[in-house]
Design a protein around this motif. Structure first.
Motif, PDB file in Angstrom:
ATOM      1  N   SER A  71       0.828  -1.211   0.000  1.00 51.29           N
ATOM      2  CA  SER A  71       0.000   0.000   0.000  1.00 51.29           C
ATOM      3  C   SER A  71       0.858   1.255   0.000  1.00 51.29           C
ATOM      4  O   SER A  71       2.080   1.203   0.153  1.00 51.29           O
ATOM      5  N   GLN A  72       0.187   2.366  -0.104  1.00 51.32           N
ATOM      6  CA  GLN A  72       0.811   3.659   0.117  1.00 51.32           C
ATOM      7  C   GLN A  72       1.049   3.816   1.622  1.00 51.32           C
ATOM      8  O   GLN A  72       0.590   2.980   2.402  1.00 51.32           O
ATOM      9  N   ALA A  73       1.711   4.869   2.041  1.00 58.36           N
ATOM     10  CA  ALA A  73       1.914   5.151   3.467  1.00 58.36           C
ATOM     11  C   ALA A  73       0.760   6.007   3.971  1.00 58.36           C
ATOM     12  O   ALA A  73       0.282   6.899   3.268  1.00 58.36           O
ATOM     13  N   TYR A  74       0.299   5.707   5.169  1.00 53.88           N
ATOM     14  CA  TYR A  74      -0.828   6.414   5.769  1.00 53.88           C
ATOM     15  C   TYR A  74      -0.375   7.175   7.007  1.00 53.88           C
ATOM     16  O   TYR A  74       0.438   6.675   7.782  1.00 53.88           O
ATOM     17  N   LYS A  75      -0.948   8.360   7.210  1.00 56.63           N
ATOM     18  CA  LYS A  75      -0.594   9.188   8.365  1.00 56.63           C
ATOM     19  C   LYS A  75      -1.254   8.698   9.645  1.00 56.63           C
ATOM     20  O   LYS A  75      -0.684   8.817  10.723  1.00 56.63           O
ATOM     21  N   THR A  76      -2.470   8.158   9.537  1.00 58.34           N
ATOM     22  CA  THR A  76      -3.198   7.743  10.732  1.00 58.34           C
ATOM     23  C   THR A  76      -3.598   6.274  10.642  1.00 58.34           C
ATOM     24  O   THR A  76      -3.722   5.709   9.554  1.00 58.34           O
ATOM     25  N   GLU A  77      -3.836   5.690  11.803  1.00 54.82           N
ATOM     26  CA  GLU A  77      -4.266   4.295  11.853  1.00 54.82           C
ATOM     27  C   GLU A  77      -5.658   4.147  11.243  1.00 54.82           C
ATOM     28  O   GLU A  77      -5.961   3.144  10.609  1.00 54.82           O
ATOM     29  N   ASN A  78      -6.502   5.144  11.417  1.00 54.94           N
ATOM     30  CA  ASN A  78      -7.844   5.108  10.834  1.00 54.94           C
ATOM     31  C   ASN A  78      -7.768   5.072   9.310  1.00 54.94           C
ATOM     32  O   ASN A  78      -8.493   4.310   8.662  1.00 54.94           O
ATOM     33  N   SER A  79      -6.877   5.861   8.730  1.00 56.87           N
ATOM     34  CA  SER A  79      -6.698   5.860   7.269  1.00 56.87           C
ATOM     35  C   SER A  79      -6.174   4.511   6.796  1.00 56.87           C
ATOM     36  O   SER A  79      -6.591   3.997   5.757  1.00 56.87           O
ATOM     37  N   LEU A  80      -5.260   3.932   7.557  1.00 58.50           N
ATOM     38  CA  LEU A  80      -4.720   2.611   7.238  1.00 58.50           C
ATOM     39  C   LEU A  80      -5.840   1.571   7.217  1.00 58.50           C
ATOM     40  O   LEU A  80      -5.947   0.773   6.283  1.00 58.50           O
ATOM     41  N   LYS A  81      -6.688   1.585   8.242  1.00 64.18           N
ATOM     42  CA  LYS A  81      -7.807   0.637   8.309  1.00 64.18           C
ATOM     43  C   LYS A  81      -8.734   0.806   7.111  1.00 64.18           C
ATOM     44  O   LYS A  81      -9.212  -0.172   6.548  1.00 64.18           O
ATOM     45  N   LYS A  82      -8.983   2.047   6.717  1.00 70.12           N
ATOM     46  CA  LYS A  82      -9.830   2.307   5.549  1.00 70.12           C
ATOM     47  C   LYS A  82      -9.170   1.774   4.279  1.00 70.12           C
ATOM     48  O   LYS A  82      -9.848   1.261   3.395  1.00 70.12           O
ATOM     49  N   GLY A  83      -7.848   1.879   4.189  1.00 73.13           N
ATOM     50  CA  GLY A  83      -7.118   1.347   3.040  1.00 73.13           C
ATOM     51  C   GLY A  83      -7.249  -0.159   2.941  1.00 73.13           C
ATOM     52  O   GLY A  83      -7.481  -0.712   1.861  1.00 73.13           O
ATOM     53  N   ILE A  84      -7.119  -0.841   4.081  1.00 74.05           N
ATOM     54  CA  ILE A  84      -7.271  -2.294   4.101  1.00 74.05           C
ATOM     55  C   ILE A  84      -8.683  -2.684   3.686  1.00 74.05           C
ATOM     56  O   ILE A  84      -8.880  -3.576   2.854  1.00 74.05           O
TER      57      ILE A  84
END
Length: 104
Positions: A78-91
């Motif tokens: 994936s790309q790099a995410y600033k927040t854990e919430n954004s990471l979860k949305k990416g997954i």
């Protein structure tokens, strides 16, 4: 949707894009288009399993994930995410968008 393309070195790669066109994750380089498509099919199969997602932090402290196959080989990153919430949305976006209908 999936996009298969040739990179500057002549290798085939795929990237999975969200409906808004944003790249969710990208593959390694493959020597043939058919092997690249097999990699995309592997992502489709493995995206259904939450255990296929491995989360890491880069040197800048941002989170990203790899999707791995049963043999622990990385299918896509994936790309790099600033927040854990954004990471979860990416997954969740990968799990939702990695479907056969999105692979042409």
């Amino acid at each position: 949707m999936f996009e298969i393309y040739k990179d500057k070195s002549g290798k085939f790669r795929f990237r999975l894009k969200a409906k808004n066109g944003e790249i969710i994750c990208s593959s390694q380089g493959y020597t043939s288009k058919s092997s690249c498509k097999r990699g995309a099919f592997s992502l489709i199969l493995n995206a259904k399993k939450i255990k296929s997602f491995r989360v890491f932090k880069n040197r800048a402290g941002k989170s990203f994930f790899n999707v791995v196959a049963g043999n622990n080989k990385v299918i896509a990153t994936s790309q790099a995410y600033k927040t854990e919430n954004s990471l979860k949305k990416g997954i969740e976006s990968v799990r939702k968008n990695a479907t056969k209908k999105n692979l042409s």
